[in-house]
Scaffold this active site. Structure first.
Site, PDB file in Angstrom:
ATOM      1  N   HIS A 212       0.844  -1.223   0.003  1.00  0.00           N
ATOM      2  CA  HIS A 212      -0.161  -0.046  -0.049  1.00  0.00           C
ATOM      3  C   HIS A 212       0.713   1.294   0.042  1.00  0.00           C
ATOM      4  O   HIS A 212       0.346   2.324  -0.546  1.00  0.00           O
ATOM      5  CB  HIS A 212      -0.904  -0.103   1.148  1.00  0.00           C
TER       6      HIS A 212
ATOM      7  N   HIS B 194      -1.633 -12.640  -1.232  1.00  0.00           N
ATOM      8  CA  HIS B 194      -2.867 -13.243  -1.024  1.00  0.00           C
ATOM      9  C   HIS B 194      -2.843 -14.599  -0.694  1.00  0.00           C
ATOM     10  O   HIS B 194      -3.844 -15.159  -0.411  1.00  0.00           O
ATOM     11  CB  HIS B 194      -3.687 -12.737  -2.431  1.00  0.00           C
TER      12      HIS B 194
END
Length: 788
Positions: free
Chosen positions: A301, A545
């Site tokens: 991020h 993920h």
């Protein structure tokens, strides 16, 4: 005669070029791939004797950092990186350019006429007007062309949108240059090779972004938006600039359309790929914990935020009817739509009548040199490890987050939490529900991410209060920016000293020179563009993920007994548990104790079926999003990146393990069609790391760019960094660990002991939790930052 010429070339090179004192260098010319898609002669590569030193001032680098080595007629003999036997790379003469020397030499600077350019410019402007007019018609045509705020796709929209108006203007400029490239290609004014190899920089685009306004004297602190880091290339790494490329993209038209299969047919639906290849199975890591996973998302991020197209006044585009029961009709489909089709017998979505999974393409960024060419996607974050998701990407955002020397906080009965946000993004609207503000507006995406935002916010304020006391003559601005500078250094040190070695293993870490230096670093290279690669952002960094667990196991931090087990979807955009007084301590303890999952083609159903589901019985499929996003970015096939890093490509599905081969064969037409994200998850991890060799090289290249291309990197000395730390200050910074940060910024209600290595499981021998005042978790002496 051809063989004779090759022999004479090699003979002349060995005798004339390569000094006798060096190990003989053997040319790759004639042995290289004839194109990116052909198969290299890896047996020959294994038997060559690498050079100890490169001829002609070439630089010995890992293959991934010299993409031109794949080009026909490229000249890149093997070599020992840093003169170290066993670390083999290639001699590079073209840097990170895709073109080889032969391509650069043959380039014609006058291949595009002024008349062609004028026509392309005019048509480009007309085309943009047409597209924007169509978008307005779509918006007027049906209320269903805007996403319903209660749909799972709207929560995804919150994760990939930007509130910066500058992005829209730059995005339109990116479209203008895209249309110009299409027109020039249609007129045969530029070739496919010129587009692919980036040899069109002599073709002025119809839109040129204004260059950053940089101060004459280099400032002590890095800019908020990432600009002016490199005076020779002030736009490198800045917010709203383009992702770069390891390899030329593979678009269907060479410019922006989704790539077809190797047989020229449409690729299988991303959902078909996901439902057949990305299964749900538990494989807990024997060593790494969920805190390792969580810092990975925090890093992602900070450095990467793909900005999607919007409609009207920043509204979310709906590519599907009825939140997914069908596709929008042709007259109402937005040109930025790339929805994912499900099949009538989909193992999950069929029961809900879902035929269409919403996905909007990423906005484009114009090239900083105004060149026309293939599409490059826009990064909504700065490309540096600079905690931009804590401080914001613009002076306006920073000002809104700041209060004097401190970052704003929400005082929750004596506990500092990030400030409450005014945006309507909490999925729960109950009394007392809280969502928090962050520099990138994504801090509520999952509650474990909110925890790290809390820790780093508190650390800034802790440091600022100490520095203000030590330096009473400093202004508020000086205290704030010195605290920010120090926090950024701590963050970079935690990444390079603790997190990266566990990700990549010792061999790749050494090969790319990623370990911290004993003192100042000499790695800075003003020719290195630090900008993120599309391959890093849209594939390799998404390895994380796979390591997410289906739930958070939250213990009572004092007793160690189970407090609660929380399903991951229940705390996405629902961080209100942060207001429970013992919860922060408990979740930190859980993240350190709980194993992450291993990197493999298994992803929890929490992410592949229930992502952002809110009150709906179904959510989004993150695996489908990853595959489709890679295609949106024009990522090439997995095999092409194996070739790039020096691995043999797969010629037959039967080269994979039987169970995997069967499933691959059922989905793809050829091994040349396998998507990069899928292929990367299929690889066995490198020794001492958690990812395979292909992802490992892509990730290592990017962290090498962060280190070599960032003037303000924390280890750079005063000859490079205008805000360099003194040797004694740098020594203190290098004592910092994530465990120290957790100890200094926990609530301390229940969390009294922390594992010395916060990224390894707390039940590993030698990593048992110790008191926060243990010498195993050393503290930084801030007295070193008293101004003399």
């Amino acid at each position: 005669m051809h063989l004779l010429r090759v022999f004479l070339h090699i003979f002349m090179y060995v005798v004339v070029v390569c000094p006798i004192s060096e190990v003989v260098c053997v040319s790759h010319r004639g042995l290289q791939e004839h194109a990116v898609n052909s198969v290299p002669d890896h047996h020959h590569h294994r038997t060559e004797e690498p050079c100890d030193a490169c001829p002609r001032h070439g630089k010995c680098v890992p293959r991934v950092q010299c993409p031109a080595h794949l080009r026909h007629n490229s000249y890149n003999p093997l070599c020992h990186i840093g003169g170290q036997r066993g670390l083999v790379g290639v001699c590079c003469f073209t840097g990170s350019r895709h073109a080889a020397e032969a391509d650069l030499a043959a380039r014609s600077a006058n291949s595009i006429s002024a008349e062609d350019l004028k026509i392309a410019h005019n048509l480009s402007r007309k085309k943009l007007v047409e597209w924007l007019h169509h978008a307005d018609k779509v918006l007027e045509g049906s209320s269903e062309t805007v996403l319903n705020a209660s749909s799972p796709s709207f929560a995804h929209h919150l994760s990939v949108m930007t509130y910066e108006q500058a992005a829209e203007k730059l995005g339109r400029g990116g479209l203008l240059n895209l249309f110009a490239a299409k027109e020039l290609k249609a007129r045969d004014a530029i070739s496919d090779d010129e587009l692919m190899l980036g040899l069109t920089d002599h073709a002025d685009g119809p839109f040129c972004p204004p260059p950053p306004a940089c101060p004459a004297a280099p400032p002590r602190y890095r800019s908020v938006g990432g600009e002016c880091n490199n005076p020779a290339a002030p736009a490198w790494g800045a917010v709203h600039t383009a992702f770069e490329r390891l390899l030329p993209p593979q678009y269907g038209d060479g410019i922006w359309s989704i790539r077809p299969s190797s047989q020229g047919q449409p690729l299988p639906s991303a959902r078909v790929v996901s439902s057949n290849l990305v299964l749900d199975a538990a494989a807990p890591s024997a060593t790494h914990n969920l805190m390792f996973m969580q810092l990975g998302q925090f890093i992602a991020h900070d450095t990467s935020a793909g900005v999607v197209f919007t409609i009207g006044n920043g509204s979310a585009i709906s590519c599907c009817v009825g939140d997914g029961v069908d596709f929008q009709p042709p007259e109402l489909i937005h040109w930025a739509c790339a929805p994912v089709a499900t099949t009538p017998d989909d193992p999950f979505y069929a029961q809900f009548g879902q035929r269409c999974l919403n996905l909007v393409r990423t906005q484009l960024a114009p090239a900083s040199d105004c060149a026309v060419g293939y599409a490059k996607q826009m990064n909504g974050a700065t490309h540096y490890l600079d905690l931009s998701h804590l401080y914001g990407n613009s002076p306006e955002k920073l000002s809104a987050l700041r209060s004097g020397i401190l970052l704003n906080t929400f005082n929750d009965y004596g506990r500092e939490l990030p400030p409450l946000t005014q945006r309507k993004e909490c999925m729960s609207a109950k009394d007392g529900a809280a969502c928090f503000e962050s520099g990138d507006n994504h801090g509520n995406q999952i509650i474990s991410l909110t925890v790290l935002h809390t820790i780093w916010t508190r650390e800034h304020n802790r440091i600022a209060r100490v520095l203000a006391r030590l330096n009473p003559a400093w202004t508020e601005d000086t205290v704030f920016y010195e605290s920010r500078r120090l926090l950024q250094a701590q963050f970079q040190h935690v990444v390079y000293n603790e997190w990266l070695p566990l990700l990549l293993g010792p061999r790749i870490t050494q090969k790319f020179g990623l370990s911290p230096s004993p003192g100042y670093s000499g790695a800075y290279d003003p020719h290195v563009n630090p900008s993120l690669t599309a391959e890093f952002s849209a594939a390799a960094m998404r390895f994380g993920h796979s390591v997410v667990d289906s739930k958070f196991v939250v213990p009572n931090a004092k007793s160690g007994d189970l407090y609660e087990a929380i399903s991951i979807p229940e705390v996405m955009f629902q961080p209100s548990r942060m207001r429970l007084r013992p919860f922060l301590d408990r979740l930190i303890a859980g993240l350190i104790r709980q194993p992450m999952q291993t990197v493999d083609p298994f992803v929890t159903e929490s992410l592949t079926r229930y992502l952002f589901h809110g009150g709906s019985p179904f959510g989004l499929d993150l695996a489908s999003i990853n595959v489709q996003r890679g295609r949106d970015y024009g990522l090439r096939s997995y095999n092409d990146y194996r070739r790039l890093v020096g691995l043999p490509p797969y010629a037959d599905f039967r080269q994979f393990p039987p169970s995997t081969a069967h499933r691959l064969f059922a989905v793809y037409q050829s091994p040349e069609d396998i998507d990069l994200w899928i292929g990367g998850l299929l690889e066995e991890p490198v020794e001492g790391g958690v990812v395979g060799a292909t992802f490992g090289n892509i990730l290592a290249d990017q962290f090498s760019r962060f280190k070599r291309g960032d003037r303000y990197f924390y280890e750079n000395g005063p000859d490079v960094n205008p805000g360099a730390f003194t040797p004694s200050q740098l020594s203190e910074i290098k004592k910092v660990s994530l465990s120290r940060l957790l100890c200094d910024n926990r609530d301390g209600i229940e969390l009294l002991h922390v594992a010395p290595n916060a990224f390894l499981r707390a039940d590993l021998p030698g990593n048992e939790p110790v008191p926060c005042d243990s010498p195993l978790i050393p503290s930084m002496d801030l007295n070193r930052f008293r101004e003399v």
